[in-house]
Design an enzyme around this catalytic site. Structure first.
Site, short mmCIF file in Angstrom:
data_model
loop_
_atom_site.label_atom_id
_atom_site.label_comp_id
_atom_site.label_asym_id
_atom_site.label_seq_id
_atom_site.Cartn_x
_atom_site.Cartn_y
_atom_site.Cartn_z
N ARG A 8 15.94 -1.31 13.25
CA ARG A 8 16.51 -0.03 12.81
C ARG A 8 16.79 0.87 14.01
NH1 ARG A 8 11.87 1.58 8.62
NH2 ARG A 8 10.69 0.45 10.18
N LYS A 37 9.98 3.74 15.16
CA LYS A 37 8.57 3.35 15.23
C LYS A 37 7.83 4.17 16.29
CE LYS A 37 7.08 0.46 13.05
NZ LYS A 37 6.56 0.56 11.66
N TYR A 64 8.22 7.68 12.98
CA TYR A 64 7.00 7.27 12.27
C TYR A 64 5.90 7.13 13.32
CZ TYR A 64 9.56 5.97 8.01
OH TYR A 64 10.32 5.98 6.87
N HIS A 75 1.99 7.08 12.24
CA HIS A 75 0.78 6.47 11.66
C HIS A 75 -0.40 6.58 12.62
CE1 HIS A 75 2.96 5.03 8.18
NE2 HIS A 75 3.90 4.60 8.99
N GLU A 112 6.10 10.29 8.38
CA GLU A 112 5.33 9.94 7.18
C GLU A 112 4.47 11.07 6.63
OE1 GLU A 112 4.76 8.66 10.18
OE2 GLU A 112 2.63 8.79 10.64
N ALA A 158 1.81 -3.59 -1.33
CA ALA A 158 0.75 -2.67 -0.85
C ALA A 158 -0.02 -3.25 0.34
CB ALA A 158 -0.20 -2.35 -1.99
N ASP A 167 0.56 -3.09 3.37
CA ASP A 167 0.43 -2.19 4.53
C ASP A 167 -0.77 -1.26 4.38
OD1 ASP A 167 1.65 -0.76 2.49
OD2 ASP A 167 2.90 0.42 3.84
N ASN A 217 6.23 -5.15 6.80
CA ASN A 217 7.37 -4.24 7.07
C ASN A 217 8.62 -4.79 6.39
OD1 ASN A 217 7.65 -6.43 8.80
ND2 ASN A 217 8.82 -5.25 10.29
N1 LIG Z 1 5.19 -3.71 2.68
C1 LIG Z 1 6.09 -2.79 2.95
O1 LIG Z 1 7.00 -3.01 3.73
C2 LIG Z 1 6.01 -1.44 2.28
C3 LIG Z 1 7.10 -0.55 2.33
C4 LIG Z 1 7.00 0.66 1.64
C5 LIG Z 1 5.83 0.98 0.93
N2 LIG Z 1 4.77 0.09 0.94
C6 LIG Z 1 3.53 0.34 0.19
O2 LIG Z 1 3.73 0.19 -1.20
C7 LIG Z 1 2.68 0.87 -1.88
C8 LIG Z 1 3.25 1.72 -3.00
O3 LIG Z 1 4.01 2.78 -2.43
P1 LIG Z 1 4.77 3.86 -3.34
O4 LIG Z 1 5.64 4.63 -2.43
O5 LIG Z 1 5.36 3.23 -4.55
O6 LIG Z 1 3.54 4.78 -3.80
P2 LIG Z 1 3.51 5.78 -5.03
O7 LIG Z 1 2.44 6.77 -4.77
O8 LIG Z 1 4.89 6.26 -5.35
O9 LIG Z 1 3.08 4.85 -6.26
C9 LIG Z 1 1.82 4.27 -6.40
C10 LIG Z 1 1.51 4.18 -7.88
O10 LIG Z 1 0.32 3.38 -8.04
C11 LIG Z 1 -0.34 3.89 -9.17
N3 LIG Z 1 -1.71 3.37 -9.20
C12 LIG Z 1 -2.77 3.73 -8.44
N4 LIG Z 1 -3.84 3.00 -8.79
C13 LIG Z 1 -3.45 2.14 -9.78
C14 LIG Z 1 -4.09 1.14 -10.54
N5 LIG Z 1 -5.38 0.86 -10.38
N6 LIG Z 1 -3.36 0.47 -11.45
C15 LIG Z 1 -2.05 0.74 -11.66
N7 LIG Z 1 -1.39 1.70 -10.95
C16 LIG Z 1 -2.08 2.39 -10.03
C17 LIG Z 1 -0.25 5.42 -9.01
O11 LIG Z 1 -0.50 6.09 -10.22
C18 LIG Z 1 1.21 5.54 -8.52
O12 LIG Z 1 2.10 5.76 -9.59
C19 LIG Z 1 1.96 1.66 -0.79
O13 LIG Z 1 0.81 0.96 -0.40
C20 LIG Z 1 2.95 1.72 0.33
O14 LIG Z 1 2.33 1.92 1.58
C21 LIG Z 1 4.87 -1.10 1.60
#
Ligand SMILES: NC(=O)c1ccc[n+]([C@@H]2O[C@H](COP(=O)([O-])OP(=O)(O)OC[C@H]3O[C@@H](n4cnc5c(N)ncnc54)[C@H](O)[C@@H]3O)[C@@H](O)[C@H]2O)c1
Length: 370
Positions: A15, A74, A93, A95, A117, A267, A269, A299
């Site tokens: 990016r 980054k 970003y 972190h 972030e 999740a 990350d 990522n």
């Molecule tokens: N791997 C990647 O490249 C990447 C990229 C972006 C985001 N992420 C990750 O994805 C995850 C989600 O991000 P988001 O932006 O959607 O967050 P968000 O806060 O919008 O959504 C998270 C949801 O999880 C729900 N939740 C919490 N505990 C729960 C449970 N026990 N059962 C069911 N639902 C539950 C919450 O109520 C919320 O609605 C984060 O960990 C974020 O860091 C990863």
């Protein structure tokens, strides 16, 4: 203001922090924009496109040394630490809670370091994190469909089915930004989609915007156990702000899943939401545990840099414009949501969670902001 756009040097990072369209907006407002030669290549933006909108192209040393505001994607790597200087603003970003070494380096530099972030909206949402969640959610559904294919080790199931053959089942755990976007694409592919959420208000909202096209079910250990067993693709999309992801899927639950089913742990990350999750990379994205393909790329947006760059800069540009035109102090006064973005200023840690994570002294931003 003199604005510099540095090329990303972290491996597998394609990016860039500003598109030619964004550069044009800034140049139009009278700012001087200097882009490091080749910075846009990974996102399919040629140097000539930046030059055409009035940006200068320069080698890395000139970009850092000559800019009041440096834009990146980054966090700086050790070879970039010495490039930061007092009074300079870095917007990227960061972190920081994850790295004491980086925090110490930024404190020592005297620079003002604003993290994408931790910028907030008036409602407490994270506007510069959201676009990456949208992309990761959409990619998760695609990855699920892809790794269900037999030659890739999957069950050999077409997620959408065909006339006369039932579609596959997608279970999304967590109905936030990632979960909603995963569901939208899975529905589009023709899958039968269930979202487990634990916020009733969020479920009401999802019910409204998805017009009943998904099953929305309250999340509980028993429900997860039952739903995981029936699913062909499970997408982990939970987040508990500021904490590690809860381990909602245990190894015994996983063992109950169908052979060749797919688990995409977005999740990851935050540590991942299954006992069997461990981070993977785009070069080697999957591994198999108990017959279940695990896709745990930390990522995910990195796979689609053209989309990610545009989505990121759409979100960051208004903040860049405000900082460049008003200066940081005035920009924070105009939009208090920018204040939590400022993690380090003039050798002080100005974001409480980062100070606490590393046992450093916390100085409220308003004590140090001129
Ligand atoms: N791997 C990647 O490249 C990447 C990229 C972006 C985001 N992420 C990750 O994805 C995850 C989600 O991000 P988001 O932006 O959607 O967050 P968000 O806060 O919008 O959504 C998270 C949801 O999880 C729900 N939740 C919490 N505990 C729960 C449970 N026990 N059962 C069911 N639902 C539950 C919450 O109520 C919320 O609605 C984060 O960990 C974020 O860091 C990863």
């Amino acid at each position: 203001m003199k604005i510099g756009v540095a090329r990303e040097i972290k491996s597998d990072e394609y990016r860039v922090a500003l598109t030619p369209a964004g550069a044009r907006e800034l140049v139009q407002r009278g700012h001087e924009v200097t882009v490091e030669s080749g910075a846009g290549e990974g996102s399919a933006f040629a140097d000539a496109q930046y030059a055409a909108v009035g940006a200068a192209l320069a080698p890395v040393d000139d970009v850092w040394a000559g800019s009041d505001l440096v834009l990146k994607v980054k966090e700086p790597l050790p070879e970039e630490y010495p490039r930061l200087r007092e009074g300079q603003i870095l917007f990227t970003y960061l972190h920081l809670a994850a790295s004491k070494e980086l925090t110490d380096a930024l404190v020592a530099s005297g620079a003002t370091c604003v993290a994408y972030e931790t910028v907030e909206t008036a409602g407490g949402a994270l506007p510069l994190l959201a676009p990456m969640s949208e992309i990761a959610g959409r990619l998760a559904a695609q990855a699920g469909a892809y790794f269900l294919e037999k030659p890739l080790g999957g069950r050999g199931l077409l997620l959408g089915g065909v006339a006369g053959v039932a579609p596959g089942r997608v279970l999304v755990i967590g109905g936030g930004i990632v979960g909603y976007n995963a569901a939208v694409i899975a529905i589009g592919l023709g899958a039968s989609v269930t979202i487990l959420e634990r916020s009733i208000d969020r479920m009401r909202h999802l019910d409204e915007i998805l017009s009943g096209r998904v099953s929305l079910v309250m999340s509980s250990t028993l429900q997860i156990e039952e739903s995981v067993r029936d699913a062909d693709v499970v997408i982990g999309a939970v987040l508990i702000p500021g904490a590690k992801a809860p381990k909602l899927i245990t190894r015994p639950m996983l063992a109950e899943m169908k052979h060749g089913s797919v688990f995409c742990d977005v999740a990851i990350d935050q540590g991942g939401c299954a006992e069997t999750s461990k981070p993977t990379t785009h070069t080697d994205p999957v591994y198999v545990v108990d017959g279940v393909t695990h896709y745990c790329v930390a990522n995910m947006p990195g796979a689609v840099p053209i989309t990610s760059t545009k989505a990121l800069t759409n979100a960051t540009l208004p903040y860049v414009e405000s900082i460049a035109s008003n200066g940081l102090t005035e920009a924070v006064a105009l939009d208090p949501g920018l204040a939590p973005g400022v993690n380090v200023l003039g050798g002080k840690v100005t974001y409480q969670a980062v100070a606490e994570a590393h046992g450093l002294e916390y100085t409220p931003l308003y004590e140090v902001l001129a």
